[in-house]
Design an enzyme around this catalytic site. Structure first.
Site, mmCIF file in Angstrom:
data_model
loop_
_atom_site.group_PDB
_atom_site.id
_atom_site.type_symbol
_atom_site.label_atom_id
_atom_site.label_comp_id
_atom_site.label_asym_id
_atom_site.label_seq_id
_atom_site.Cartn_x
_atom_site.Cartn_y
_atom_site.Cartn_z
ATOM 1 N N CYS A 250 36.497 -30.679 -3.138
ATOM 2 C CA CYS A 250 36.916 -29.672 -2.158
ATOM 3 C C CYS A 250 38.413 -29.790 -1.819
ATOM 4 O O CYS A 250 39.254 -29.365 -2.582
ATOM 5 C CB CYS A 250 36.045 -29.749 -0.916
ATOM 6 S SG CYS A 250 36.121 -28.259 0.113
ATOM 7 N N HIS B 11 30.134 -31.018 -2.186
ATOM 8 C CA HIS B 11 29.942 -32.100 -1.214
ATOM 9 C C HIS B 11 28.508 -32.594 -1.373
ATOM 10 O O HIS B 11 27.812 -32.282 -2.309
ATOM 11 C CB HIS B 11 30.130 -31.569 0.208
ATOM 12 C CG HIS B 11 31.520 -31.194 0.562
ATOM 13 N ND1 HIS B 11 32.527 -32.107 0.734
ATOM 14 C CD2 HIS B 11 32.074 -29.975 0.803
ATOM 15 C CE1 HIS B 11 33.642 -31.486 1.068
ATOM 16 N NE2 HIS B 11 33.403 -30.185 1.107
#
Length: 246
Positions: free
Chosen positions: A94, A193
């Site tokens: 990310c 994630h």
């Protein structure tokens, strides 16, 4: 045998338990009798990339990424770029993924220039792309990757950078072109994630294999009993496929 893992900014970039990926890598080495040392490098600490075999950068919010901008300028940026060009494996999640690119432009037009190690850029939007998602991995033919995404930035790939694979459920890089992640040399950059590696042990072993083969030619990884890991992966894959059918 030994691998040294560099965890960049562990005190700042750690959304949704991203540091669990480093724990996963370390345990999968130890279970095979391979020594592993993990060292954290944060703001103000010198990075000598030649000392490490594998690198991890976790996720962070926009504010946390901005905090790192000054520290990433200069030698630290050059060290990261050099390690990437030297084909050392990187796992970037990310915010860490975005940092490796050229810039992030917020939805109101403010631009944060990043290190430009990969030819990609990110444009922020007001709407978030959030939820469990699934995508293919071109490096692991026939296997899916499951994760959790939560980002408002839309990432677009440039020259020499290819996606990890195609989105099967969720948004991926930008919710537009159907692709997820970025692959360049031995960089695996993704919005996953969750944390990524415990639910996707094939990705963990792929990264470890890249690092080990670079340091110890002709090495092979012994198989592990991944019944629990495959169970977690299959459960989420089944949920996502079921949701698609409704």
């Amino acid at each position: 045998m030994e691998l040294k893992i560099c965890h960049l900014y562990p005190d700042i970039l750690n959304l949704y338990g991203d540091r669990g990926n480093v724990t996963c890598l370390k345990k999968r080495l130890e279970w095979r009798g391979i020594d592993c040392t993990v060292e954290g490098i944060s703001i103000g600490q010198k990075l000598d990339a030649s000392q490490y075999d594998l690198f991890f950068i976790g996720g962070g919010q926009d504010f946390e990424q901005e905090v790192l901008l000054e520290d990433l300028r200069g030698d630290k940026s050059l060290q990261i770029k050099s390690a990437i060009e030297d084909e050392k494996p990187f796992l970037a999640i990310c915010g860490g993924y975005q940092i490796l690119g050229s810039y992030y432009k917020t939805w109101d037009g403010q631009q944060c220039d990043f290190i430009g190690a990969l030819d990609l850029y990110t444009i922020g939007h007001k709407d978030r792309m959030i939820g469990n998602y699934m995508y293919t991995c071109d490096d692991l033919e026939g296997q899916t990757v499951v994760g959790f995404e939560n980002h408002s930035g839309k990432t677009y790939l440039g020259s020499g950078v290819r996606p990890i694979g195609r989105v099967l459920s969720g948004f991926g890089n930008n919710g537009e072109d159907g692709f997820e992640g970025a692959r360049y040399k031995n960089v695996y950059a993704t919005y996953s994630h969750g944390c990524l590696l415990p639910k996707n042990p094939a990705i963990a072993d792929m990264l470890l294999r890249w690092a080990l083969e670079r340091k110890y030619p002709n090495v092979s990884l012994a198989a592990l009993d991944d019944t629990l890991e495959h169970g977690a992966h299959s459960y989420m894959e089944a949920r996502l496929r079921a949701a698609q059918n409704h």
